[in-house]
Design an enzyme around this catalytic site. Structure first.
Site, PDB file in Angstrom:
ATOM      1  N   CYS A  30       9.000  22.069 -29.075  1.00 46.32           N
ATOM      2  CA  CYS A  30       9.950  23.486 -28.218  1.00 46.32           C
ATOM      3  C   CYS A  30      10.117  24.729 -29.628  1.00 46.32           C
ATOM      4  CB  CYS A  30      11.451  22.194 -27.822  1.00 46.32           C
ATOM      5  SG  CYS A  30      12.265  22.393 -29.568  1.00 46.32           S
ATOM      6  N   ASP A  50      13.066   6.304 -33.720  1.00 44.78           N
ATOM      7  CA  ASP A  50      13.809   7.579 -35.299  1.00 44.78           C
ATOM      8  C   ASP A  50      14.731   7.241 -36.125  1.00 44.78           C
ATOM      9  OD1 ASP A  50      15.288  10.450 -33.861  1.00 44.78           O
ATOM     10  OD2 ASP A  50      16.437   9.793 -35.213  1.00 44.78           O
ATOM     11  N   LYS A  81      11.736  11.781 -23.394  1.00 41.65           N
ATOM     12  CA  LYS A  81      11.107  11.588 -22.589  1.00 41.65           C
ATOM     13  C   LYS A  81      10.488  10.121 -22.423  1.00 41.65           C
ATOM     14  CE  LYS A  81       9.184  15.913 -24.994  1.00 41.65           C
ATOM     15  NZ  LYS A  81      10.416  16.275 -25.450  1.00 41.65           N
TER      16      LYS A  81
END
Length: 628
Positions: A544, A355, A337
């Site tokens: 998801c 992250d 993304k």
């Protein structure tokens, strides 16, 4: 949009009609029971989670979702790097590559076609030999013997997704192995995670092999099945298989009935049985016939294409990044993304990608470099600490020792890992840490102090998990966070229960408690995002998972807590509406979802729908005048 939806509906129908295709491994003998040499998994859920999801979707709908999750999508979705190529050129290159690889004798002819309008697809026949680049249509030909064929590579027709290419796979296929009672076919059993990768097109790698028939030699043809976790007497789930056991191939074999209906294909052993269980890595079995045939795009057109699920591509489009903006991707790994956002901005502006894993940040930087993107700034940061606690916004150096999750920068040592607690180097016998030199074999430092084995193991682990794996001494920045109101848009693709990923052969590990934990974690991340985005900015939240507690209930939380937020229309809009109303939980409480108008503004991708994607959810928020 209607044309694209009808086309994907036709693909979904065709994927099930191909089950009549048969691959006979030995035409003279096919005595294997079809129920055993088949792929008909039943997804196992935690009973409380299953009860909750049945309440949310209804028993019939949830059964369809559960079944769809066990099978891969019928097509692969590729995002084109429009800064380096265009979809037409990528299609031409992929066709050449797939033709050279002789991908699947079972797939339809690989013609390069651009799919046009489809009318009454169930009542016409397909002209299966169009000229290159011409439009393929269904006509009234009344020829029942001509099979309907779908173009293998084609451009996505949904408005706003001109950079997306679909590559059609095939399956499920029925496999007849043709073993004889006197001479059972050689078999291997792989782990569930390995099998899920194989169903997506991967080979069988050594770590995924659990069990194997005796006397398997290199070059032997083997049947490949999967071991799915089973409930134990203690209530826990497990394989019940000790790695390395011998499969007899007879009904007295403890795993014989357990693997019925869980055969995923046939392959050629790359190693002998002894080699498989002695090696630590490498390909163990090369698949030659699969239940599902999907092409692999490993190392194909690097930097020019990126394999990505359709809903993930939609999420970056919904964010609608503009050139020159400053955008934050809070949980960016592996970078799909992030790079998608940068490409939409034409590499003009700034994309901050965070992250909490050092190695995952390195993956983001590597992907950005492959795609020649310069506007991405990746750094290590826990999303729960995204807002800096002081006015200082500078990133700290990697050598800052205030963090418990220390990464050691290795310089000129060529550190490769460790063996028996000792460091292994490719160019030196020593490495540096904390300002002094340490001897890898003796554990003695240059200042005469001896380190304990625990210290040596700790330092080796830091180097193995951090930049020490890279002989070039690569390192990443550690961010202290960012000032409030400093971003135009924020993308929060939140860590979740991932119950929408497919193919999925087991779901019993998630409990109601773990689902609630995911939801609490996501809310804390969103609270950080709210502080970081400016008034007038945008937040896109995605998951998801099919769990309403992480989707609709989360949106309800956000709108109720932050009155200055409002749901924004999404473009493109491919998924369906969200869930309306509420759900009574097991403890008598109610989980509130969305109103009818709110449900129309979010996107829910249903795995059982004609779009044939993973389960996914997207919500887009406009940020009004803040009152915090």
């Amino acid at each position: 949009m209607k044309k694209g939806r009808e086309f994907l509906l036709q693909i979904s129908r065709r994927r099930h009609s191909t089950s009549s295709q048969t691959v006979k491994m030995d035409s003279s003998s096919s005595s294997s029971p079809s129920d055993r040499y088949s792929f008909n998994p039943k997804l196992q859920w935690n009973p409380e989670v299953e009860e909750y999801l049945v309440k949310a979707y209804g028993a019939e709908h949830f059964a369809r979702i559960s079944k769809s999750l066990t099978h891969p999508s019928s097509y692969s979705c590729i995002r084109v790097n429009t800064l380096k190529s265009i979809s037409d050129n990528v299609i031409t290159k992929l066709m050449k590559i797939l033709d050279e690889k002789k991908f699947s004798s079972r797939t339809s002819r690989m013609d390069i076609r651009e799919h046009g309008a489809i009318d009454e697809v169930d009542q016409g026949n397909f002209d299966k030999t169009p000229e290159l680049g011409t439009t393929t249509r269904f006509g009234d030909m009344n020829n029942s013997t001509r099979e309907l064929q779908i173009p293998s590579i084609y451009k996505c027709e949904y408005p706003g997704l001109d950079n997306v290419v679909f590559v059609k796979g095939s399956g499920p296929h029925e496999l007849h192995y043709g073993d004889q009672a006197a001479q059972p076919l050689k078999e291997i059993i792989v782990s569930r995670k390995c099998a899920e990768a194989v169903l997506r097109g991967a080979q069988v790698f050594v770590p995924g092999v659990l069990a194997c028939s005796s006397h398997v030699e290199k070059g032997d043809v083997v049947a490949v099945s999967v071991a799915v976790e089973q409930p134990g007497p203690d209530g826990k789930w497990g394989f019940g298989i000790t790695r390395g056991i011998v499969l007899q191939g007879i009904q007295s074999d403890p795993q014989y009935h357990e693997r019925s209906g869980l055969y995923i294909g046939q392959g050629t052993a790359v190693m002998s049985r002894a080699g498989i269980f002695r090696a630590s890595k490498g390909v163990a079995v090369e698949m030659i016939n699969r239940i599902y045939e999907l092409p692999s795009f490993y190392d194909v057109l690097q930097g020019e294409i990126f394999l990505q699920n359709l809903p993930s591509i939609v999420a970056t489009r919904v964010l609608d990044p503009q050139e020159g903006e400053r955008i934050l991707d809070m949980c960016a790994a592996p970078g799909g993304k992030t790079t998608g956002v940068a490409i939409l901005m034409k590499d003009k502006g700034e994309v901050i990608a965070n992250d909490r894993s050092h190695n995952k940040v390195m993956d983001i930087k590597k992907l950005a470099a492959e795609m020649d993107l310069t506007c991405i700034n990746a750094s290590k940061l826990d999303a729960l600490k995204s807002v800096c606690q002081s006015k200082e916004t500078k990133n700290v150096d990697i050598k800052d020792r205030n963090s418990d999750e220390l990464d050691v920068a290795v310089k000129n040592s060529g550190y490769l890992g460790s063996r028996n607690g000792e460091a292994i180097t490719c160019s030196a016998d020593t490495y540096k840490t904390d300002g002094f030199t340490e001897n890898a074999s003796s554990g003695k430092t240059s200042n005469g102090r001896y380190l304990s084995k625990a210290d040596l193991r700790k330092d080796a682990r830091r180097m193995r998990n951090g930049p020490g794996r890279n002989c070039m001494g690569a390192r990443v920045e550690i961010s202290k966070g960012y000032m409030p109101n400093s971003f135009d848009r924020v993308l929060l693709d939140a860590p979740c229960s991932a119950l929408g990923l497919r193919p999925r052969l087991f779901a019993g590990e998630e409990t109601l408690e773990s689902l609630h934990h995911h939801a609490r974690y996501q809310k804390k991340m969103f609270d950080q995002a709210i502080q970081l985005v400016r008034t007038g900015g945008v937040i896109v939240y995605s998951t998801c998972t099919i769990n309403p507690g992480e989707n609709e209930a989360f949106v309800r939380y956000a709108l109720d807590k932050y009155k200055f937020l409002s749901l924004a229309p999404q473009h493109p809009k491919i998924g369906g509406p969200g869930l309306i109303g509420h759900c009574e939980l097991y403890d008598g409480k109610y989980e509130e979802w969305l109103t009818e108008s709110e449900a129309e503004l979010v996107q829910r991708f249903d795995p059982s729908s004609s779009v044939d994607t993973i389960g996914f959810f997207i919500a887009k928020f406009n940020v009004g005048q803040k009152d915090i």
